[in-house]
Write an enzyme that holds these catalytic residues in place. Structure first.
Site, PDB file in Angstrom:
ATOM      1  CG  ASP A  83      -1.987   1.065   1.156  1.00  0.00           C
ATOM      2  OD1 ASP A  83      -1.973   1.856   0.197  1.00  0.00           O
ATOM      3  OD2 ASP A  83      -2.845   1.112   2.047  1.00  0.00           O
ATOM      4  CB  SER A 111      -6.164  -6.058   4.868  1.00  0.00           C
ATOM      5  OG  SER A 111      -5.693  -4.803   4.423  1.00  0.00           O
ATOM      6  CG  HIS A 155      -6.801   2.766   7.780  1.00  0.00           C
ATOM      7  ND1 HIS A 155      -6.716   2.971   6.416  1.00  0.00           N
ATOM      8  CD2 HIS A 155      -6.042   3.742   8.339  1.00  0.00           C
ATOM      9  CE1 HIS A 155      -5.936   4.019   6.167  1.00  0.00           C
ATOM     10  NE2 HIS A 155      -5.521   4.493   7.322  1.00  0.00           N
ATOM     11  CG  ASN A 173     -12.143  -1.353   7.477  1.00  0.00           C
ATOM     12  OD1 ASN A 173     -12.374  -0.335   6.852  1.00  0.00           O
ATOM     13  ND2 ASN A 173     -10.958  -1.948   7.457  1.00  0.00           N
ATOM     14  NE  ARG A 231     -14.833  -0.857   3.591  1.00  0.00           N
ATOM     15  CZ  ARG A 231     -13.652  -0.272   3.366  1.00  0.00           C
ATOM     16  NH1 ARG A 231     -12.690  -0.366   4.256  1.00  0.00           N
ATOM     17  NH2 ARG A 231     -13.432   0.382   2.248  1.00  0.00           N
ATOM     18  CG  HIS A 262     -11.718   3.249   5.709  1.00  0.00           C
ATOM     19  ND1 HIS A 262     -11.125   2.026   5.907  1.00  0.00           N
ATOM     20  CD2 HIS A 262     -10.770   4.049   5.139  1.00  0.00           C
ATOM     21  CE1 HIS A 262      -9.880   2.065   5.459  1.00  0.00           C
ATOM     22  NE2 HIS A 262      -9.643   3.283   5.011  1.00  0.00           N
TER      23      HIS A 262
END
Length: 520
Positions: free
Chosen positions: A108, A115, A170, A172, A254, A256
């Protein structure tokens, strides 16, 4: 949890997950391209037999990174290149691995990212997030050069290098699409501003470039510049508005969340995921009353982070001034009241075990922080500060001493035996909630409670047939030269072990699975 409901009222349980970008470097080689290093890490992990076969890819079909939850779509002509994640499908330099535990390992921007697969409880989230640490450490080892004298690649589970660069962890959460997004922005922002008190990872230095000596609660607070927005790598907002549900769009959104720190403390991680899920449940109910509204959310975020004494007061639009702890008490009390109504009884006895655990931990940690009786075994920024203060007192170090900054970096070292946080945990100074056996099992196995199980099992059972995979589909080739077949998994709880194991067990080959699905 019912198979068709990804958000369970009156509970901490909902579909959730964590994405973590790792810092990557080679000691003594500061000019090496981090994108190349990150690609090497991911590609060597794949080449060693992990994840999918070489020609498989991440399936970008259906991704919509420019959709905004406020009701519009950002023009591609106006978007920053970092936002066009759906264009990476055409970039041969982007490394992507779909793992048999349902996770995604990829590059990324300039970082290797793990993830985690979708889970339904905070404990599961911690387990598969920690599995990512094992994956990343092994990937770094495999990607290191074997040339004599060449230093190994090192990875760090942190969010800033202390020199002005920040990268994300992050979260979710699936939320009901019936909940007005404006309500989420208004009622969740103050909670995110204060949440760092119980789940911040701590950081040496104040300011994006650590230009001011000191210590703060959060590694990320100084990098946020807006209350709400679509961006994630610049003008970072407290509430991110990306509307890319990776699920049934008319049912779920979702959320984020880009404001959290990467956690090495299990309790901090549990509270980060658990309290957020409970507050979201409160907001979804529409029953939150007298929600605090901050006069300057971005300023308050930094003000709270910069004050480890927890005495700083932030201003509300109604003129009141509250500490971060007082803000958290407002949310804790309203969550308790809401759960009492939903469950028709005291949630500490009437709620499910996962919810009770989060509620008890939340109360115990707030009590300890308010009394000053010590919570460093549970709160990561406190554990790190205690370690740093030990060095400061022993050697007479000021907060701008580079040795303290180095200790801060070593806190999150990803090589087994080198990370200071994990060494303290091994000595019992940081409380551990999930066992090593559970974590190692999660490296190769997907969570049984979500569609991640079906995705991971397809990758494990049919490695030669999985052409691509994503959160919401698996693309299979049955080997007969026919067109590729995409199996949709938009509903997050329709691909669980309970619902799909017998189906998969019936078919040792992908062709049989596809044939049976074609008949229904």
């Amino acid at each position: 949890m019912e198979h068709s409901v990804a958000v369970e009222p009156g509970s901490v349980r909902r579909v959730m997950g964590i994405e973590t970008e790792y810092g990557v470097t080679v000691p003594g080689r500061p000019l090496l391209d981090p994108v190349v290093l990150s690609g090497r890490v991911v590609q060597h992990y794949a080449a060693a037999g992990h994840g999918r076969r070489h020609r498989a890819r991440w399936d970008y079909a259906g991704e919509s990174p420019l959709e905004d939850a406020r009701g519009f779509s950002l023009s591609r002509a106006l978007a920053h290149e970092s936002q066009l994640t759906d264009e990476w499908a055409d970039d041969p330099t982007v490394a992507n691995v779909c793992l048999s535990n349902g996770a995604r390992l990829y590059v990324d921007h300039a970082h290797p990212e793990y993830s985690s697969p979708e889970v339904t409880t905070p404990r599961e989230a911690i387990t598969w997030d920690r599995a990512g640490e094992i994956v990343m450490a092994e990937a770094a080892r495999l990607g290191s050069s074997e040339e004599a004298g060449e230093p190994p690649i090192e990875v760090y589970k942190n969010n800033t290098d202390g020199k002005g660069a920040s990268y994300g962890t992050h979260e979710n959460y699936l939320v009901s699409r019936q909940t007005p997004f404006e309500r989420i922005v208004e009622q969740l922002s103050p909670f995110f501003v204060a949440r760092q008190i119980i789940c911040g990872a701590g950081r040496v230095g104040i300011g994006q470039n650590s230009e001011t000596p000191g210590y703060q609660l959060s590694s990320r607070a100084d990098f946020f510049e807006a209350r709400v927005g679509l961006e994630t790598t610049f003008r970072r907002p407290i509430i991110n508005t990306r509307d890319e549900p990776h699920s049934t769009r008319d049912r779920y959104r979702r959320l984020h969340v880009i404001i959290g720190d990467a956690n090495l403390s299990d309790v901090s991680g549990l509270l980060k995921l658990g309290t957020t899920s409970l507050v979201l449940g409160l907001i979804e109910s529409g029953l939150m009353t007298d929600a605090p509204v901050l006069a300057d959310p971005v300023g308050a975020l930094r003000q709270i982070s910069h004050d480890p004494s927890l005495q700083a007061c932030v201003e509300l639009v109604d003129g009141r001034r509250l500490t971060g702890l007082e803000l958290l008490r407002v949310y804790q009390e309203q969550v308790h009241r809401h759960l009492t109504q939903v469950l028709d009884g005291d949630p500490l006895t009437a709620a499910d075990a996962d919810t009770v655990e989060v509620l008890k931990r939340w109360g115990e940690v707030l009590d300890a922080l308010e009394s000053g009786s010590g919570a460093s075994a549970q709160v990561e920024w406190l554990a790190k500060r205690d370690l740093l203060e030990g060095y400061r007192h022993r050697d007479g170090l000021a907060w701008d001493d580079p040795r303290l900054a180095m200790i801060d970096v070593q806190w999150s070292h990803g090589t087994p035996g080198k990370g200071l946080a994990r060494r303290l945990e091994a000595r019992g100074r940081i409380e551990r909630l999930v066992g090593e056996e559970e974590v190692r099992a999660a490296v190769g196995s997907a969570p049984p409670t979500t569609r991640a199980w079906f995705r991971g099992e397809c990758i494990r059972r049919y490695p030669g047939s999985v052409v691509a995979a994503s959160w919401q589909s698996v693309l299979l080739d049955d080997g007969d030269g026919d067109a590729l077949r995409r199996i949709g998994t938009a509903e997050p709880l329709r691909g669980t072990r309970e619902l799909t194991q017998e189906l998969l067990d019936r078919h040792p080959e992908a062709s049989g699975l596809l044939a049976e699905l074609a008949d229904h």
